[in-house]
Design an enzyme around this catalytic site. Structure first.
Site, short mmCIF file in Angstrom:
data_model
loop_
_atom_site.label_atom_id
_atom_site.label_comp_id
_atom_site.label_asym_id
_atom_site.label_seq_id
_atom_site.Cartn_x
_atom_site.Cartn_y
_atom_site.Cartn_z
N GLU A 152 -3.21 -2.94 -2.44
CA GLU A 152 -4.33 -2.34 -1.69
C GLU A 152 -4.64 -0.94 -2.20
O GLU A 152 -3.75 -0.08 -2.26
CB GLU A 152 -3.95 -2.30 -0.20
CG GLU A 152 -4.97 -1.64 0.69
CD GLU A 152 -4.50 -1.60 2.15
OE1 GLU A 152 -5.25 -1.08 2.98
OE2 GLU A 152 -3.38 -2.08 2.43
N ASP A 163 -7.06 -4.19 10.48
CA ASP A 163 -6.25 -2.97 10.36
C ASP A 163 -6.96 -1.83 11.07
O ASP A 163 -7.73 -1.09 10.48
CB ASP A 163 -6.01 -2.62 8.90
CG ASP A 163 -5.03 -1.46 8.73
OD1 ASP A 163 -4.49 -0.99 9.75
OD2 ASP A 163 -4.80 -1.02 7.60
N ASP A 194 -11.67 7.10 6.75
CA ASP A 194 -10.84 5.94 7.06
C ASP A 194 -10.14 6.15 8.40
O ASP A 194 -8.94 6.39 8.47
CB ASP A 194 -9.82 5.73 5.94
CG ASP A 194 -8.91 4.55 6.20
OD1 ASP A 194 -9.37 3.58 6.81
OD2 ASP A 194 -7.74 4.59 5.79
N LYS A 236 -7.01 2.77 -2.21
CA LYS A 236 -7.59 3.71 -1.25
C LYS A 236 -8.24 4.85 -2.01
O LYS A 236 -7.73 5.28 -3.05
CB LYS A 236 -6.52 4.26 -0.30
CG LYS A 236 -7.08 5.02 0.89
CD LYS A 236 -6.02 5.30 1.93
CE LYS A 236 -6.61 5.96 3.17
NZ LYS A 236 -5.62 6.19 4.23
N ASP A 250 -9.94 4.07 11.07
CA ASP A 250 -9.31 2.90 11.70
C ASP A 250 -9.77 2.67 13.13
O ASP A 250 -8.96 2.37 14.02
CB ASP A 250 -7.78 3.04 11.65
CG ASP A 250 -7.27 2.95 10.22
OD1 ASP A 250 -7.51 1.93 9.57
OD2 ASP A 250 -6.63 3.92 9.75
N TRP A 255 0.85 -1.19 0.00
CA TRP A 255 0.00 0.00 0.00
C TRP A 255 0.89 1.24 0.00
O TRP A 255 1.92 1.27 0.69
CB TRP A 255 -0.92 0.04 1.23
CG TRP A 255 -1.66 1.34 1.32
CD1 TRP A 255 -2.79 1.68 0.64
CD2 TRP A 255 -1.30 2.50 2.10
NE1 TRP A 255 -3.16 2.98 0.94
CE2 TRP A 255 -2.26 3.51 1.84
CE3 TRP A 255 -0.26 2.78 2.98
CZ2 TRP A 255 -2.22 4.76 2.43
CZ3 TRP A 255 -0.19 4.04 3.57
CH2 TRP A 255 -1.17 5.02 3.30
N ASP A 263 -9.59 -2.80 1.84
CA ASP A 263 -9.70 -2.31 3.20
C ASP A 263 -11.09 -1.71 3.37
O ASP A 263 -11.53 -0.90 2.55
CB ASP A 263 -8.62 -1.25 3.47
CG ASP A 263 -8.59 -0.78 4.92
OD1 ASP A 263 -9.62 -0.27 5.40
OD2 ASP A 263 -7.53 -0.91 5.55
N HIS A 267 -11.43 2.06 2.93
CA HIS A 267 -10.77 2.71 1.81
C HIS A 267 -11.69 3.02 0.63
O HIS A 267 -11.24 3.09 -0.51
CB HIS A 267 -9.58 1.86 1.33
CG HIS A 267 -8.41 1.95 2.25
ND1 HIS A 267 -7.16 1.48 1.91
CD2 HIS A 267 -8.28 2.45 3.50
CE1 HIS A 267 -6.32 1.69 2.91
NE2 HIS A 267 -6.98 2.28 3.89
N HIS A 275 -8.58 -6.07 4.64
CA HIS A 275 -8.18 -5.41 5.88
C HIS A 275 -9.48 -4.91 6.51
O HIS A 275 -10.12 -4.01 5.95
CB HIS A 275 -7.23 -4.25 5.62
CG HIS A 275 -5.79 -4.66 5.54
ND1 HIS A 275 -4.77 -3.76 5.34
CD2 HIS A 275 -5.20 -5.87 5.66
CE1 HIS A 275 -3.62 -4.40 5.32
NE2 HIS A 275 -3.85 -5.69 5.51
#
Length: 418
Positions: free
Chosen positions: A225, A325, A293, A227, A295, A184, A258, A261, A285
């Protein structure tokens, strides 16, 4: 009634629908979740010349007790793993290398700098996954890495990525299970670009150089990955979903999605079945985006359940690499790992306890009334009693008992870290 007795009662409820609960628990135990190490130290890593966190990544909060060195991080992981049922994998970034006090540039990292991680994983029967760290570095500060106009900078990150894939191959050979090495990058622009094409062309060429170097797929699996945007790259991201989907498809690498993302109105659960039609394997993820995003630690919400359902009801448990993640620095970090990972496993359990064939049949018959009614009724079936029994037979605390263990560990260990 004790946990076993409640399990037997709950089991009968599911068996009415043809669900073999004992077999479900056997299958659940085989699922390996890739648990990210960076929750334990707020994505700081252990480089001797430690860099400032950058690349649109932010770990917010200042809860005391974060891991300050590899030994503390592994100790914290041991504690979290003792509270999570099953045998899993640990996901490392390149910045978690141990170089014995030597400053080692990222394009010069070697497998030997991860031998302590490998030995630790071997002793516990764990697997390891890996990621090149293409952020938090002076060669990433202006927002571009593998798509940078400067060939010298691109070449640096190409070398780093190749070295990382060789480390992933080393993990696979040593531990007897494939390592997923995921790439990524944070590349993008804060404001409207005048040229979207050229940076993507450079990224494509950089990736082709990276994957031109072959590794043994028995030991190392490659993923890329995407985003949609990041802090400092709000207007344009070079590695978009469309870019990486096409690259993965044409170059035989695994696409990784993800859950944070994408645009806030997009959900990964809806994408899984489409991806499985065209790829032998896909990777995830799993995070929890709150407006962006962000997390957050994953909770047992509807989207997490839908992600698990799509994996299970499409017989794709062996085709979807599930990684986590999230990194929350505002709460106890061992608790964060435990809450998130247990929730991922709970979601898979819930999906496995669902009579998916029956519900599929109702849909094919156009019986949407009964389909909806049953889907709603199963939300209140006694999955919790099955979960508690699963924890008990895996020798981890059932229900909320694990919280006391985290408190004790905090008093004994974390409170001493300044």
């Amino acid at each position: 009634m004790n946990i076993k007795e409640k399990y037997e009662v709950a089991k009968k409820e599911y068996e009415k629908w043809g669900v073999d609960v004992d077999k479900v628990l056997e299958n659940l135990k085989k699922v390996k979740i890739s648990i990210h190490c960076w929750q334990g130290d707020d994505v700081a890593g252990f480089e001797v010349d430690k860099k400032e966190l950058s690349g649109g990544i932010a770990a917010t909060g200042n809860y005391p007790g974060k891991a300050r060195n590899p030994e503390e991080l592994r100790k914290d992981l041991d504690k979290a793993l003792s509270l999570i049922p099953g045998k899993h994998k640990i996901n490392l970034h390149a910045i978690y290398a141990e170089t014995n006090g030597e400053v080692v540039e990222r394009d010069e990292i070697k497998p030997e700098y991860f031998k302590n991680w490998v030995q630790w994983a071997k002793e516990r029967g764990l697997g390891l996954d890996f990621n090149p760290t293409i952020f938090s570095h002076e060669k990433a500060k202006d927002g571009l890495t593998l798509s940078h106009p400067d060939k010298e900078i691109r070449d640096f990150w190409i070398r780093h990525s190749i070295a990382s894939r060789k480390i992933g191959e080393y993990f696979g050979k040593e531990l007897g299970q494939p390592c997923l090495t995921n790439l990524w990058i944070p590349d993008g622009y804060k404001d409207i670009p005048s040229d979207r094409f050229t940076p993507r062309k450079r990224l494509k060429e950089s990736l082709e150089e990276i994957y031109k170097v072959k590794t043994d797929e028995k030991y190392n699996l490659d993923s890329v990955e995407s985003k949609v945007f990041g802090i400092g790259a709000e207007s344009y991201t070079v590695g978009s979903s469309e870019f990486y989907l096409n690259f993965a498809s044409r170059n035989g690498v695994i696409p990784l999605m993800d859950t944070g993302h994408y645009h806030p109105t997009e959900v990964v659960s809806d994408k899984i079945s489409a991806m499985l039609l065209f790829f032998d394997k896909i990777a995830l993820h799993v995070s929890r985006p709150v407006r962006w995003d962000s997390d957050h630690v994953i909770v047992l919400d509807e989207e997490l359940k839908e992600v698990a359902k799509e994996i299970v009801r499409n017989d794709a448990v062996d085709r979807v690499v599930i990684g986590l993640d999230f990194f929350d620095a505002s709460i106890n970090r061992i608790a964060a790992w435990t809450i998130g990972t247990r929730n991922m496993i709970k979601a898979l359990l819930s999906a496995m306890l669902t009579p998916n064939d029956k519900l599929k049949k109702l849909q094919e018959e156009g019986n949407f009334t009964e389909r909806l009614a049953l889907m709603e009724e199963f939300k209140t079936y006694p999955m919790g009693d099955i979960w508690n029994y699963y924890c008990e037979i895996n020798n981890v605390p059932a229900k909320e008992k694990w919280i006391d263990e985290v408190k004790q560990y905090e008093n004994k260990e974390l409170s001493k870290r300044k």
